[in-house]
Design a protein around this motif. Structure first.
Motif, mmCIF file in Angstrom:
data_model
loop_
_atom_site.group_PDB
_atom_site.id
_atom_site.type_symbol
_atom_site.label_atom_id
_atom_site.label_comp_id
_atom_site.label_asym_id
_atom_site.label_seq_id
_atom_site.Cartn_x
_atom_site.Cartn_y
_atom_site.Cartn_z
ATOM 1 N N LYS A 23 -10.189 0.620 -0.388
ATOM 2 C CA LYS A 23 -10.243 -0.832 -0.526
ATOM 3 C C LYS A 23 -9.038 -1.470 0.196
ATOM 4 O O LYS A 23 -9.181 -2.461 0.920
ATOM 5 C CB LYS A 23 -10.240 -1.193 -2.015
ATOM 6 N N LEU A 24 -7.851 -0.848 0.024
ATOM 7 C CA LEU A 24 -6.657 -1.390 0.689
ATOM 8 C C LEU A 24 -6.772 -1.275 2.209
ATOM 9 O O LEU A 24 -6.369 -2.187 2.941
ATOM 10 C CB LEU A 24 -5.402 -0.668 0.183
ATOM 11 N N CYS A 25 -7.334 -0.157 2.688
ATOM 12 C CA CYS A 25 -7.516 0.008 4.139
ATOM 13 C C CYS A 25 -8.402 -1.118 4.677
ATOM 14 O O CYS A 25 -8.140 -1.661 5.757
ATOM 15 C CB CYS A 25 -8.148 1.359 4.456
ATOM 16 N N GLU A 26 -9.433 -1.458 3.913
ATOM 17 C CA GLU A 26 -10.319 -2.536 4.336
ATOM 18 C C GLU A 26 -9.580 -3.871 4.380
ATOM 19 O O GLU A 26 -9.628 -4.590 5.374
ATOM 20 C CB GLU A 26 -11.475 -2.661 3.344
ATOM 21 N N ILE A 27 -8.887 -4.181 3.283
ATOM 22 C CA ILE A 27 -8.169 -5.456 3.200
ATOM 23 C C ILE A 27 -7.168 -5.601 4.350
ATOM 24 O O ILE A 27 -7.030 -6.671 4.932
ATOM 25 C CB ILE A 27 -7.446 -5.580 1.838
ATOM 26 N N GLN A 84 3.327 -1.186 9.573
ATOM 27 C CA GLN A 84 3.796 -2.122 8.560
ATOM 28 C C GLN A 84 2.701 -2.446 7.555
ATOM 29 O O GLN A 84 2.950 -2.542 6.354
ATOM 30 C CB GLN A 84 4.322 -3.379 9.243
ATOM 31 N N ARG A 85 1.473 -2.596 8.050
ATOM 32 C CA ARG A 85 0.371 -2.860 7.116
ATOM 33 C C ARG A 85 0.130 -1.658 6.208
ATOM 34 O O ARG A 85 -0.177 -1.808 5.026
ATOM 35 C CB ARG A 85 -0.895 -3.234 7.885
ATOM 36 N N THR A 86 0.315 -0.450 6.771
ATOM 37 C CA THR A 86 0.188 0.767 5.958
ATOM 38 C C THR A 86 1.246 0.778 4.855
ATOM 39 O O THR A 86 0.951 1.097 3.699
ATOM 40 C CB THR A 86 0.354 2.021 6.850
ATOM 41 N N ALA A 87 2.474 0.413 5.218
ATOM 42 C CA ALA A 87 3.563 0.422 4.230
ATOM 43 C C ALA A 87 3.294 -0.573 3.106
ATOM 44 O O ALA A 87 3.559 -0.293 1.933
ATOM 45 C CB ALA A 87 4.895 0.110 4.911
ATOM 46 N N VAL A 88 2.750 -1.734 3.460
ATOM 47 C CA VAL A 88 2.457 -2.738 2.430
ATOM 48 C C VAL A 88 1.296 -2.253 1.557
ATOM 49 O O VAL A 88 1.324 -2.384 0.330
ATOM 50 C CB VAL A 88 2.179 -4.123 3.052
ATOM 51 N N ALA A 89 0.279 -1.634 2.180
ATOM 52 C CA ALA A 89 -0.846 -1.078 1.405
ATOM 53 C C ALA A 89 -0.343 -0.014 0.432
ATOM 54 O O ALA A 89 -0.747 0.023 -0.732
ATOM 55 C CB ALA A 89 -1.897 -0.485 2.345
ATOM 56 N N ARG A 90 0.563 0.830 0.906
ATOM 57 C CA ARG A 90 1.110 1.879 0.028
ATOM 58 C C ARG A 90 1.850 1.266 -1.165
ATOM 59 O O ARG A 90 1.751 1.739 -2.294
ATOM 60 C CB ARG A 90 2.066 2.785 0.818
ATOM 61 N N ALA A 91 2.597 0.182 -0.911
ATOM 62 C CA ALA A 91 3.334 -0.465 -2.001
ATOM 63 C C ALA A 91 2.387 -1.044 -3.051
ATOM 64 O O ALA A 91 2.778 -1.280 -4.186
ATOM 65 C CB ALA A 91 4.238 -1.562 -1.440
ATOM 66 N N LEU A 92 1.132 -1.293 -2.648
ATOM 67 C CA LEU A 92 0.188 -1.959 -3.554
ATOM 68 C C LEU A 92 -0.716 -1.006 -4.317
ATOM 69 O O LEU A 92 -1.435 -1.426 -5.220
ATOM 70 C CB LEU A 92 -0.694 -2.919 -2.741
ATOM 71 N N ILE A 93 -0.714 0.292 -3.965
ATOM 72 C CA ILE A 93 -1.773 1.155 -4.505
ATOM 73 C C ILE A 93 -1.718 1.309 -6.021
ATOM 74 O O ILE A 93 -2.741 1.469 -6.670
ATOM 75 C CB ILE A 93 -1.825 2.530 -3.816
ATOM 76 N N ASN A 94 -0.536 1.241 -6.608
ATOM 77 C CA ASN A 94 -0.480 1.341 -8.072
ATOM 78 C C ASN A 94 -0.685 -0.006 -8.740
ATOM 79 O O ASN A 94 -0.425 -0.159 -9.920
ATOM 80 C CB ASN A 94 0.856 1.953 -8.522
ATOM 81 N N GLU A 143 -3.319 9.328 3.543
ATOM 82 C CA GLU A 143 -2.489 10.099 2.595
ATOM 83 C C GLU A 143 -1.190 9.365 2.266
ATOM 84 O O GLU A 143 -0.724 9.384 1.125
ATOM 85 C CB GLU A 143 -2.179 11.485 3.177
ATOM 86 N N ASN A 144 -0.624 8.694 3.281
ATOM 87 C CA ASN A 144 0.588 7.911 3.020
ATOM 88 C C ASN A 144 0.318 6.823 1.985
ATOM 89 O O ASN A 144 1.124 6.602 1.083
ATOM 90 C CB ASN A 144 1.096 7.272 4.313
ATOM 91 N N ILE A 145 -0.827 6.147 2.121
ATOM 92 C CA ILE A 145 -1.159 5.071 1.182
ATOM 93 C C ILE A 145 -1.353 5.636 -0.230
ATOM 94 O O ILE A 145 -0.952 5.030 -1.214
ATOM 95 C CB ILE A 145 -2.422 4.314 1.665
ATOM 96 N N CYS A 146 -1.930 6.844 -0.303
ATOM 97 C CA CYS A 146 -2.197 7.464 -1.611
ATOM 98 C C CYS A 146 -0.934 7.996 -2.302
ATOM 99 O O CYS A 146 -0.937 8.224 -3.510
ATOM 100 C CB CYS A 146 -3.169 8.636 -1.459
ATOM 101 N N LEU A 147 0.137 8.181 -1.531
ATOM 102 C CA LEU A 147 1.308 8.902 -2.027
ATOM 103 C C LEU A 147 1.819 8.477 -3.418
ATOM 104 O O LEU A 147 2.015 9.326 -4.279
ATOM 105 C CB LEU A 147 2.428 8.820 -0.985
ATOM 106 N N PRO A 148 2.000 7.177 -3.674
ATOM 107 C CA PRO A 148 2.506 6.809 -5.005
ATOM 108 C C PRO A 148 1.580 7.247 -6.145
ATOM 109 O O PRO A 148 2.036 7.497 -7.252
ATOM 110 C CB PRO A 148 2.599 5.279 -4.950
ATOM 111 N N GLN A 149 0.278 7.376 -5.845
ATOM 112 C CA GLN A 149 -0.647 7.804 -6.893
ATOM 113 C C GLN A 149 -0.655 9.318 -7.029
ATOM 114 O O GLN A 149 -0.880 9.837 -8.117
ATOM 115 C CB GLN A 149 -2.062 7.310 -6.589
#
Ligand SMILES: Nc1ncnc2c1ncn2[C@@H]1O[C@H](COP(=O)(O)OP(=O)(O)O)[C@@H](O)[C@H]1O
Ligand SMILES: [Mg+2]
Length: 251
Positions: A124-128, A148-158, A102-108
Motif C-alpha cells: 500500500k505504501l509503495c502505491e501511495i 527519499q520516498r522509500t525512506a519516508v515509506a519505511r518511517a510510516l510502516i508501523n 525489504e527496506n520498507i518492511c524493516l521496522p516490522q
C-alpha cells in the motif's frame, strides 16, 4: 497528539551546567506538518531527541497521545520508539543489501509482525509513494528522489503516531529537497501522518502548517500558516532575519 510542557534540558560538563532548553511548551495536532527552525545551537536537535526519548531531560512533560514519556524504563522507551515513532534520517540510511520492498518492511521485521499484513502494508505504501515499479530493485539502482520516498515509506510502516526528522533535506540540492517535502505532504494528505521536522531551509518550512522558531533554547515565535505558501515564506524569512546571527547554517 504531541504536547510538550515546560521542558527544560541542560548538559553538564565537569563544572559547568549549560542550559539548552528553557521552558519550552507547544502542542501539535494529529495530521499537522510542523517545522522547527532557529540558528545553529538554538536547541533544535536537543528538542527532537528529547521527544524521541533518546536523551533524558531535566524537567517538564512530553505527552504523546496523553501518555507521558517521562520516567519510562529503557525497555518501554524502546517500545514507543519502535511502535509509535517513525524516523527519517539525514542520509536516509537505506540498507544496500536489501531491496526497496525489504527496506520498507524493516521496522516490522524488527517488531516481528505477521508477514501477510506486513506485505500488504508495504504494498500500500509503495502505491501511495509511486514506487511499486521499483520495489524489487536495490538502493544503488534507484534515483535520489525514489530513495527519499522509500525512506519516508519505511518511517510510516508501523503506522506511527509521529514522524521525526532532523534536517532531512540538510545534504540535498533543491530538487531532492522538494522530493522529501513532497513525500511528507503525501504522508500527511493520504495517511493523516503527523510530522515534526527540524530544518534550516525556509523554503521547505513554508510547506508546513506550523513553524516553531527557537532562539537560545526558548520559543521565539510560533507561526501558523493562515495565508498562501509564498506569503508564509515571506513571514518566515522576515522572522529569521529578526533573529539575526547565522540562520543559514548547514549543520
Ligand atoms: N551532548 C552534548 N553535550 C554538551 N553540549 C551539547 C550536547 N549536545 C548539544 N550540546 C550543545 O547544546 C546546544 C544546542 O545544541 P543542538 O540542540 O544540537 O542545537 P541545534 O540543533 O539547534 O543546532 C549547543 O550549544 C550544543 O553545543
Ligand atoms: Mg541540530
Amino acid at each position: 497528539m504531541l504536547q510538550v510542557k515546560n521542558l527544560y534540558k541542560s548538559y553538564r560538563t565537569k563544572d559547568i551546567q549549560y542550559d539548552v532548553l528553557k521552558n519550552v511548551s507547544f502542542k501539535i495536532n494529529k495530521g499537522d506538518f510542523v517545522a522547527v527552525m532557529g540558528s545553529s545551537g538554538s536547541g533544535k536537535t536537543t528538542l527532537l531527541n528529547s521527544i524521541s526519548g533518546f536523551i533524558p531531560f531535566d524537567k517538564g512533560e512530553i505527552l504523546l497521545n496523553e501518555s507521558n514519556i517521562v520516567n519510562l524504563k529503557e525497555k518501554e522507551i524502546a517500545n514507543i520508539r519502535n511502535k509509535k515513532l517513525g524516523f527519517v534520517f539525514q542520509d536516509f540510511m537505506l540498507l544496500d543489501g536489501l531491496t526497496i520492498f525489504e527496506n520498507i518492511c524493516l521496522p516490522q521485521i524488527i517488531s516481528s509482525k505477521n508477514v501477510a499484513s506486513m506485505e500488504a502494508s508495504a504494498n500500500k505504501l509503495c502505491e501511495i509513494f509511486g514506487i511499486s515499479h521499483i520495489k524489487d530493485k536495490y538502493p544503488a539502482e534507484i534515483s535520489g528522489g525514489e530513495k527519499q520516498r522509500t525512506a519516508v515509506a519505511r518511517a510510516l510502516i508501523n503506522n506511527p503516531l509521529l514522524i521525526l526528522a532532523d534536517e532531512p533535506t540538510g545534504n540535498l540540492d533543491s530538487k531532492s529537497s522538494r522530493a522529501v517535502i513532497d513525500a511528507f505532504i503525501r504522508a500527511k494528505n493520504k495517511l493523516s501522518a503527523t510530522i515534526f521536522m527540524v530544518t534550516h531551509d525556509s523554503f521547505s518550512a513554508s510547506f508546513c502548517d506550523k513553524v516553531i522558531v527557537l532562539k537560545d533554547g526558548k520559543i521565539y515565535k510560533e507561526l501558523n500558516k493562515n495565508s498562501t505558501r509564498s506569503e508564509f515564506l515571506d513571514l518566515l524569512l522576515k522572522t529569521l532575519k529578526e533573529l539575526g546571527g547565522d540562520n543559514n547554517d548547514n549543520e
